[in-house]
Design a protein around this motif. Structure first.
Motif, PDB file in Angstrom:
ATOM      1  N   HIS A   5       1.121  -1.096   0.131  1.00  0.00           N
ATOM      2  CA  HIS A   5       0.149   0.296  -0.212  1.00  0.00           C
ATOM      3  C   HIS A   5       0.683   1.122  -0.097  1.00  0.00           C
ATOM      4  O   HIS A   5       0.400   2.468  -0.269  1.00  0.00           O
ATOM      5  CB  HIS A   5      -1.113  -0.157   1.204  1.00  0.00           C
ATOM      6  N   THR A   6       2.185   1.446  -0.608  1.00  0.00           N
ATOM      7  CA  THR A   6       3.389   2.465   0.241  1.00  0.00           C
ATOM      8  C   THR A   6       3.705   1.986  -2.162  1.00  0.00           C
ATOM      9  O   THR A   6       3.154   2.940  -2.199  1.00  0.00           O
ATOM     10  CB  THR A   6       4.396   2.822   0.426  1.00  0.00           C
ATOM     11  N   LEU A   7       4.120   1.414  -1.836  1.00  0.00           N
ATOM     12  CA  LEU A   7       4.399   1.004  -3.842  1.00  0.00           C
ATOM     13  C   LEU A   7       3.590  -0.022  -4.198  1.00  0.00           C
ATOM     14  O   LEU A   7       3.594   0.301  -5.640  1.00  0.00           O
ATOM     15  CB  LEU A   7       5.835   0.544  -3.354  1.00  0.00           C
ATOM     16  N   VAL A   8       2.910  -0.833  -3.976  1.00  0.00           N
ATOM     17  CA  VAL A   8       2.412  -2.141  -4.411  1.00  0.00           C
ATOM     18  C   VAL A   8       0.654  -2.471  -3.638  1.00  0.00           C
ATOM     19  O   VAL A   8       0.838  -1.640  -2.302  1.00  0.00           O
ATOM     20  CB  VAL A   8       2.531  -3.018  -4.768  1.00  0.00           C
ATOM     21  N   ASP A   9      -0.407  -2.880  -4.890  1.00  0.00           N
ATOM     22  CA  ASP A   9      -1.912  -2.911  -4.184  1.00  0.00           C
ATOM     23  C   ASP A   9      -1.350  -4.354  -4.010  1.00  0.00           C
ATOM     24  O   ASP A   9      -1.973  -4.956  -5.567  1.00  0.00           O
ATOM     25  CB  ASP A   9      -2.548  -1.879  -4.101  1.00  0.00           C
ATOM     26  N   THR A  10      -1.461  -5.450  -3.795  1.00  0.00           N
ATOM     27  CA  THR A  10      -1.418  -6.672  -4.236  1.00  0.00           C
ATOM     28  C   THR A  10      -3.721  -7.605  -4.456  1.00  0.00           C
ATOM     29  O   THR A  10      -3.604  -8.237  -4.485  1.00  0.00           O
ATOM     30  CB  THR A  10      -1.171  -7.952  -3.597  1.00  0.00           C
ATOM     31  N   ARG A  11      -4.110  -6.742  -4.155  1.00  0.00           N
ATOM     32  CA  ARG A  11      -5.597  -6.951  -4.742  1.00  0.00           C
ATOM     33  C   ARG A  11      -6.210  -7.608  -4.035  1.00  0.00           C
ATOM     34  O   ARG A  11      -6.288  -8.930  -4.401  1.00  0.00           O
ATOM     35  CB  ARG A  11      -5.940  -6.193  -5.853  1.00  0.00           C
ATOM     36  N   PRO A  68      -0.258   3.803  -8.598  1.00  0.00           N
ATOM     37  CA  PRO A  68       0.909   5.240  -9.696  1.00  0.00           C
ATOM     38  C   PRO A  68       2.016   6.052  -8.884  1.00  0.00           C
ATOM     39  O   PRO A  68       2.093   6.516  -7.780  1.00  0.00           O
ATOM     40  CB  PRO A  68      -0.666   6.503  -9.320  1.00  0.00           C
ATOM     41  N   GLY A  69       2.787   6.250  -9.632  1.00  0.00           N
ATOM     42  CA  GLY A  69       3.405   7.508  -9.881  1.00  0.00           C
ATOM     43  C   GLY A  69       4.886   5.933  -8.639  1.00  0.00           C
ATOM     44  O   GLY A  69       6.318   6.588  -9.038  1.00  0.00           O
ATOM     45  N   ALA A  70       5.093   4.803  -8.616  1.00  0.00           N
ATOM     46  CA  ALA A  70       6.194   4.421  -7.464  1.00  0.00           C
ATOM     47  C   ALA A  70       7.330   4.379  -8.423  1.00  0.00           C
ATOM     48  O   ALA A  70       8.451   4.738  -8.017  1.00  0.00           O
ATOM     49  CB  ALA A  70       5.166   3.252  -6.821  1.00  0.00           C
ATOM     50  N   ALA A  71       7.201   3.634  -9.485  1.00  0.00           N
ATOM     51  CA  ALA A  71       8.104   3.655 -10.675  1.00  0.00           C
ATOM     52  C   ALA A  71       8.549   4.025 -10.536  1.00  0.00           C
ATOM     53  O   ALA A  71      10.208   4.680 -10.814  1.00  0.00           O
ATOM     54  CB  ALA A  71       7.946   2.759 -11.420  1.00  0.00           C
ATOM     55  N   ALA A  72       8.386   5.594 -10.904  1.00  0.00           N
ATOM     56  CA  ALA A  72       9.145   6.702 -11.493  1.00  0.00           C
ATOM     57  C   ALA A  72       9.641   7.502 -10.425  1.00  0.00           C
ATOM     58  O   ALA A  72      10.659   7.995 -10.874  1.00  0.00           O
ATOM     59  CB  ALA A  72       7.697   7.788 -12.283  1.00  0.00           C
ATOM     60  N   ALA A  73       8.657   7.087  -9.039  1.00  0.00           N
ATOM     61  CA  ALA A  73       9.463   7.720  -8.138  1.00  0.00           C
ATOM     62  C   ALA A  73      11.237   7.022  -7.445  1.00  0.00           C
ATOM     63  O   ALA A  73      12.316   7.492  -7.245  1.00  0.00           O
ATOM     64  CB  ALA A  73       8.753   7.353  -7.010  1.00  0.00           C
ATOM     65  N   ILE A  78       8.042  10.408   5.221  1.00  0.00           N
ATOM     66  CA  ILE A  78       7.543  10.672   4.684  1.00  0.00           C
ATOM     67  C   ILE A  78       5.823   9.307   4.567  1.00  0.00           C
ATOM     68  O   ILE A  78       5.769   8.580   4.484  1.00  0.00           O
ATOM     69  CB  ILE A  78       7.816  11.716   3.506  1.00  0.00           C
ATOM     70  N   GLY A  79       4.745  10.793   5.170  1.00  0.00           N
ATOM     71  CA  GLY A  79       3.725   9.834   4.749  1.00  0.00           C
ATOM     72  C   GLY A  79       3.113   9.894   2.982  1.00  0.00           C
ATOM     73  O   GLY A  79       2.994  10.301   3.276  1.00  0.00           O
ATOM     74  N   VAL A  80       2.363   8.245   3.376  1.00  0.00           N
ATOM     75  CA  VAL A  80       1.531   8.321   2.313  1.00  0.00           C
ATOM     76  C   VAL A  80       0.484   7.770   2.147  1.00  0.00           C
ATOM     77  O   VAL A  80       0.570   6.591   2.623  1.00  0.00           O
ATOM     78  CB  VAL A  80       2.796   7.089   0.958  1.00  0.00           C
ATOM     79  N   ALA A  81      -0.495   8.368   1.721  1.00  0.00           N
ATOM     80  CA  ALA A  81      -1.963   8.286   2.636  1.00  0.00           C
ATOM     81  C   ALA A  81      -2.704   7.858   0.855  1.00  0.00           C
ATOM     82  O   ALA A  81      -3.792   7.874   0.396  1.00  0.00           O
ATOM     83  CB  ALA A  81      -2.981   9.551   2.195  1.00  0.00           C
ATOM     84  N   THR A  82      -1.709   6.379   0.742  1.00  0.00           N
ATOM     85  CA  THR A  82      -1.784   5.083  -0.355  1.00  0.00           C
ATOM     86  C   THR A  82      -2.807   3.745  -0.038  1.00  0.00           C
ATOM     87  O   THR A  82      -3.211   2.899  -0.931  1.00  0.00           O
ATOM     88  CB  THR A  82      -1.556   5.251  -1.426  1.00  0.00           C
ATOM     89  N   GLY A  83      -2.623   4.041   1.445  1.00  0.00           N
ATOM     90  CA  GLY A  83      -3.435   2.744   2.317  1.00  0.00           C
ATOM     91  C   GLY A  83      -4.646   3.031   3.065  1.00  0.00           C
ATOM     92  O   GLY A  83      -5.631   3.491   2.737  1.00  0.00           O
ATOM     93  N   PRO A 125       0.002  12.680  -0.579  1.00  0.00           N
ATOM     94  CA  PRO A 125      -1.541  12.252  -1.265  1.00  0.00           C
ATOM     95  C   PRO A 125      -1.377  10.426  -1.567  1.00  0.00           C
ATOM     96  O   PRO A 125      -1.738   9.684  -2.037  1.00  0.00           O
ATOM     97  CB  PRO A 125      -2.471  13.135  -2.275  1.00  0.00           C
ATOM     98  N   ASP A 126      -0.114  10.999  -2.762  1.00  0.00           N
ATOM     99  CA  ASP A 126       0.368   9.830  -3.537  1.00  0.00           C
ATOM    100  C   ASP A 126       1.370   9.931  -3.495  1.00  0.00           C
ATOM    101  O   ASP A 126       2.625  10.910  -3.255  1.00  0.00           O
ATOM    102  CB  ASP A 126      -0.563   9.138  -4.403  1.00  0.00           C
ATOM    103  N   LEU A 127       1.942   8.683  -5.005  1.00  0.00           N
ATOM    104  CA  LEU A 127       4.128   9.374  -5.651  1.00  0.00           C
ATOM    105  C   LEU A 127       4.166   9.604  -6.660  1.00  0.00           C
ATOM    106  O   LEU A 127       5.228   9.651  -7.337  1.00  0.00           O
ATOM    107  CB  LEU A 127       4.470   7.856  -4.859  1.00  0.00           C
TER     108      LEU A 127
END
Length: 225
Positions: free
Chosen positions: A11-17, A93-98, A187-192, A209-211
């Protein structure tokens, strides 16, 4: 100046759904012989604690050896179901670019501080193409300690850096608190599942809010503590 970025995974870099929970269930049943009817709290919690508390929910007492067998079975399940993980899950979103942008900054190294065991951490990032900049040997993982603050301490020790030279990125209050317990900037990332307000209440002064704003993330990474 050297700087190390300590990344959480889920939930910071990936979501396994939901695939991750299913694979945990398979590994749990393989080791205990019991179907996993329910799972203990997982957000910000390390894998050995999740396994132990989940076992208790089923009336089972477990040993370290049981956890080690569970961790092995969990890694095997992730390898066997890697294609499904790739199909159903996704990089956030944005994980790879970050990761790519930070890799271009002189002196910045990147690793993982995760409640996942190392083998599962590696598979999760490999599946989504996010592993190429990660210094795995500098990270800390679920098998290393039960408590997240200890994982942060271990990562600093392995990197040979001080708290002032590290930044932790995490989507959970537990991750924020682990960083602050070691005086590491977070740095908190509010993607979880945790809101910006919950991350702020845990002590995060900077919350994204995201990366997707790569430029902002790079600037934040370069700021002095």
């Amino acid at each position: 100046m050297r700087r190390i970025m300590l990344w959480d995974i889920d939930h910071t870099l990936v979501d396994t759904r939901g695939v991750g929970k299913e694979l945990s269930g398979l590994a749990f049943e393989r080791v205990t012989g019991r179907r996993m009817e329910q799972q203990a709290k997982i957000d910000g919690i390390t894998e050995p604690v999740i396994f132990r508390e989940t076992a208790k929910l089923h009336g089972l007492e477990t040993t370290r050896g049981d956890f080690e067998r569970f961790a092995e079975a969990l890694a095997e399940a992730h390898v066997q179901r890697a294609a499904e993980l790739r199909e159903r899950g996704h990089a956030l979103p944005g994980a790879a670019a970050a990761l790519d942008a930070l890799a271009k900054v002189d002196g910045v190294e990147q690793t993982v501080v995760s409640g996942n065991v190392r083998a599962v951490s590696e598979i999760k990032l490999q599946v989504f193409g996010l592993d190429r900049h990660i210094r795995w040997e500098l990270g800390a993982y679920g098998e290393d300690a039960d408590e997240r603050p200890e994982l942060v301490r271990l990562a600093l020790e392995r990197a040979g850096l001080t708290a002032a030279e590290a930044v932790l990125l995490d989507d959970t209050p537990a991750g924020v608190e682990a960083a602050l317990a070691n005086r590491v900037r977070v740095i908190g990332v509010a993607t979880g599942r945790s809101s910006e307000a919950e991350l702020r209440a845990a002590g995060a002064k900077v919350i994204l809010p995201d990366l997707t704003d790569t430029g902002l993330l790079v600037r934040l990474a370069q700021e002095q503590s």
